[in-house]
Design a protein around this motif. Structure first.
Motif, mmCIF file in Angstrom:
data_model
loop_
_atom_site.group_PDB
_atom_site.id
_atom_site.type_symbol
_atom_site.label_atom_id
_atom_site.label_comp_id
_atom_site.label_asym_id
_atom_site.label_seq_id
_atom_site.Cartn_x
_atom_site.Cartn_y
_atom_site.Cartn_z
ATOM 1 N N GLY A 119 99.174 -1.856 -82.921
ATOM 2 C CA GLY A 119 98.835 -0.637 -82.212
ATOM 3 C C GLY A 119 99.905 0.430 -82.371
ATOM 4 O O GLY A 119 101.045 0.142 -82.723
ATOM 5 N N VAL A 120 99.497 1.649 -82.103
ATOM 6 C CA VAL A 120 100.417 2.776 -82.127
ATOM 7 C C VAL A 120 100.134 3.636 -80.908
ATOM 8 O O VAL A 120 98.987 3.742 -80.462
ATOM 9 C CB VAL A 120 100.271 3.600 -83.429
ATOM 10 N N VAL A 121 101.195 4.216 -80.345
ATOM 11 C CA VAL A 121 101.046 5.039 -79.150
ATOM 12 C C VAL A 121 101.274 6.497 -79.511
ATOM 13 O O VAL A 121 101.840 6.809 -80.571
ATOM 14 C CB VAL A 121 102.048 4.574 -78.052
ATOM 15 N N GLY A 122 100.839 7.393 -78.668
ATOM 16 C CA GLY A 122 101.060 8.815 -78.898
ATOM 17 C C GLY A 122 101.150 9.547 -77.572
ATOM 18 O O GLY A 122 100.395 9.264 -76.647
ATOM 19 N N TYR A 123 102.104 10.457 -77.473
ATOM 20 C CA TYR A 123 102.307 11.223 -76.242
ATOM 21 C C TYR A 123 102.175 12.709 -76.533
ATOM 22 O O TYR A 123 102.555 13.175 -77.607
ATOM 23 C CB TYR A 123 103.696 10.954 -75.657
ATOM 24 N N GLY A 124 101.661 13.442 -75.578
ATOM 25 C CA GLY A 124 101.587 14.888 -75.733
ATOM 26 C C GLY A 124 100.340 15.467 -75.099
ATOM 27 O O GLY A 124 99.399 14.752 -74.734
ATOM 28 N N LEU A 125 100.344 16.768 -74.962
ATOM 29 C CA LEU A 125 99.185 17.489 -74.461
ATOM 30 C C LEU A 125 98.041 17.400 -75.465
ATOM 31 O O LEU A 125 98.274 17.453 -76.676
ATOM 32 C CB LEU A 125 99.545 18.953 -74.222
ATOM 33 N N VAL A 126 96.832 17.270 -74.986
ATOM 34 C CA VAL A 126 95.685 17.164 -75.890
ATOM 35 C C VAL A 126 95.657 18.335 -76.868
ATOM 36 O O VAL A 126 95.433 18.159 -78.070
ATOM 37 C CB VAL A 126 94.363 17.103 -75.093
ATOM 38 N N GLU A 127 95.902 19.526 -76.371
ATOM 39 C CA GLU A 127 95.833 20.712 -77.215
ATOM 40 C C GLU A 127 96.930 20.728 -78.267
ATOM 41 O O GLU A 127 96.803 21.406 -79.298
ATOM 42 C CB GLU A 127 95.922 21.973 -76.356
ATOM 43 N N SER A 128 97.997 19.973 -78.042
ATOM 44 C CA SER A 128 99.127 19.986 -78.981
ATOM 45 C C SER A 128 98.953 19.025 -80.145
ATOM 46 O O SER A 128 99.764 19.012 -81.072
ATOM 47 C CB SER A 128 100.432 19.653 -78.245
ATOM 48 N N PHE A 129 97.911 18.204 -80.102
ATOM 49 C CA PHE A 129 97.664 17.250 -81.184
ATOM 50 C C PHE A 129 96.863 17.902 -82.310
ATOM 51 O O PHE A 129 95.890 18.619 -82.057
ATOM 52 C CB PHE A 129 96.872 16.040 -80.678
ATOM 53 N N ASN A 130 97.280 17.627 -83.531
ATOM 54 C CA ASN A 130 96.418 17.915 -84.671
ATOM 55 C C ASN A 130 95.336 16.843 -84.725
ATOM 56 O O ASN A 130 95.565 15.688 -84.362
ATOM 57 C CB ASN A 130 97.222 17.884 -85.977
ATOM 58 N N ILE A 131 94.173 17.218 -85.200
ATOM 59 C CA ILE A 131 93.083 16.244 -85.325
ATOM 60 C C ILE A 131 93.507 15.068 -86.198
ATOM 61 O O ILE A 131 93.149 13.913 -85.932
ATOM 62 C CB ILE A 131 91.817 16.912 -85.901
ATOM 63 N N GLU A 132 94.296 15.322 -87.238
ATOM 64 C CA GLU A 132 94.736 14.242 -88.125
ATOM 65 C C GLU A 132 95.590 13.223 -87.387
ATOM 66 O O GLU A 132 95.537 12.026 -87.678
ATOM 67 C CB GLU A 132 95.503 14.810 -89.321
ATOM 68 N N GLN A 133 96.402 13.693 -86.434
ATOM 69 C CA GLN A 133 97.210 12.767 -85.645
ATOM 70 C C GLN A 133 96.322 11.858 -84.804
ATOM 71 O O GLN A 133 96.557 10.644 -84.715
ATOM 72 C CB GLN A 133 98.149 13.541 -84.727
ATOM 73 N N ILE A 134 95.322 12.450 -84.184
ATOM 74 C CA ILE A 134 94.414 11.660 -83.350
ATOM 75 C C ILE A 134 93.650 10.658 -84.213
ATOM 76 O O ILE A 134 93.443 9.504 -83.820
ATOM 77 C CB ILE A 134 93.453 12.588 -82.585
ATOM 78 N N LYS A 135 93.248 11.086 -85.398
ATOM 79 C CA LYS A 135 92.571 10.164 -86.313
ATOM 80 C C LYS A 135 93.468 8.980 -86.672
ATOM 81 O O LYS A 135 93.001 7.840 -86.777
ATOM 82 C CB LYS A 135 92.152 10.895 -87.589
ATOM 83 N N LYS A 136 94.769 9.237 -86.850
ATOM 84 C CA LYS A 136 95.700 8.151 -87.197
ATOM 85 C C LYS A 136 95.819 7.148 -86.057
ATOM 86 O O LYS A 136 95.912 5.937 -86.287
ATOM 87 C CB LYS A 136 97.064 8.737 -87.552
ATOM 88 N N ILE A 137 95.830 7.653 -84.825
ATOM 89 C CA ILE A 137 95.874 6.754 -83.670
ATOM 90 C C ILE A 137 94.632 5.864 -83.654
ATOM 91 O O ILE A 137 94.720 4.638 -83.476
ATOM 92 C CB ILE A 137 95.982 7.561 -82.359
ATOM 93 N N PHE A 138 93.464 6.473 -83.880
ATOM 94 C CA PHE A 138 92.218 5.702 -83.877
ATOM 95 C C PHE A 138 92.128 4.764 -85.081
ATOM 96 O O PHE A 138 91.562 3.677 -84.980
ATOM 97 C CB PHE A 138 91.011 6.641 -83.830
#
Length: 285
Positions: A88-107
């Motif tokens: 697993g990998v974790v990620g912290y930050g405001l939703v608006e501050s994430f690039n879509i690619e970052q969110i895709k990497k988490i998923f």
């Protein structure tokens, strides 16, 4: 009989501890990790020296890597009795501050990686009509928290998978369980493991100073509680072990292991199950 146990994400944290513990119990542990000959070579070498542990290189974000790893294990051992989805990998930050690619990497790691391992192991488990899959999710994956929304969304997706696929697999005598850990002192929480954080600093700046004040309150409370309750990662390993040793048909769908929650996590699960049962009765009854 020795069990063949495949664990993903064994270079650190719960995965590494579980691999060592279960191998000592005379199981054959397949310790899966990515970059076992480079970045994680020290961990791979350490585990390889222990009895009953075989290190296998696997990147759960890569279709071919997953397929190759599971085919090699099945070719050698003929079966996999237990799969522990721990990578697993974790990620912290405001939703608006994430690039879509970052969110895709988490998923890709947390959700699609889990789907990949299911699809790699299920044909053999169905053939043998036996198997257990344990998914490590999060104590908060049944709801959510600010500054962790993409991460918790990915973990809640695994909760959805666990719950929905249970009935699909019942005819094959395959069980799956989600372990819901609270906050434990591992590489994922101490900052030593890279996380997928929000990168749009210009956006984050527009939430200040309120965002920092909220985040500091959350993190200080989190780490303070970990110390207060002396959260020990071995609790998760013991939970994995207990599930493996249970008789078929007796395992719970979810196993919350969070002393900090003081039972509210169990209450949440029980209430949710009760409400779902009534909802199903309305639709299916």
């Amino acid at each position: 009989m020795k069990k063949i146990i495949f664990i993903t994400g064994t270079s650190t944290g719960f995965g590494k501890l579980a691999a060592i513990h279960l191998a000592k119990q005379d199981n054959i542990v397949i310790a899966g990790m990515r970059e076992s000959s480079t970045r994680n070579k020290n961990a791979a070498d350490e585990l390889s020296k222990l009895s009953n542990i075989e290190v296998v290189d696997i990147d759960v974000t890569d279709d071919l890597s997953v397929k190759t790893a599971f085919e090699a294990v099945l070719l050698k051992h003929g079966r996999i009795d237990v799969l522990v989805n721990n990578a697993g990998v974790v990620g912290y930050g405001l939703v608006e501050s994430f690039n879509i690619e970052q969110i895709k990497k988490i998923f890709e790691v947390n959700f699609y990686g889990t789907i990949r391992t299911y699809q790699a192991v299920l044909p053999s488990m169905r053939r043998l009509k036996n198997g257990l899959i344990i998914n490590i999710t999060s104590g908060a994956s049944g709801h959510t928290l600010p500054f962790m929304v993409p991460y918790l969304a990915s973990k809640f997706s695994v909760e959805s998978l666990t719950e929905g696929i249970q009935e699909e697999l019942r005819q094959f005598n395959i069980e799956n369980v989600s372990i819901q850990p609270g906050a434990y002192p591992t590489e994922m929480t101490d900052g030593s493991k890279k996380s997928m954080d929000g990168e749009k600093s210009d956006i984050s700046a527009q939430y200040e100073p309120v965002a920092s004040e909220m985040l500091n309150a959350i993190t200080s409370g989190l780490f303070g509680k970990m110390q207060k309750y002396n959260m020990d990662p071995q609790v998760i390993v013991d939970g994995i072990t207990s599930l493996i040793n249970m008789e078929n048909g007796t395992r719970p769908l979810r196993l919350p292991l969070d002393q900090i929650a003081e039972g509210t996590d169990k209450e949440f699960i029980e209430k949710r199950a009760e409400i779902k049962a009534r909802w199903l009765e309305k639709y299916m009854g």
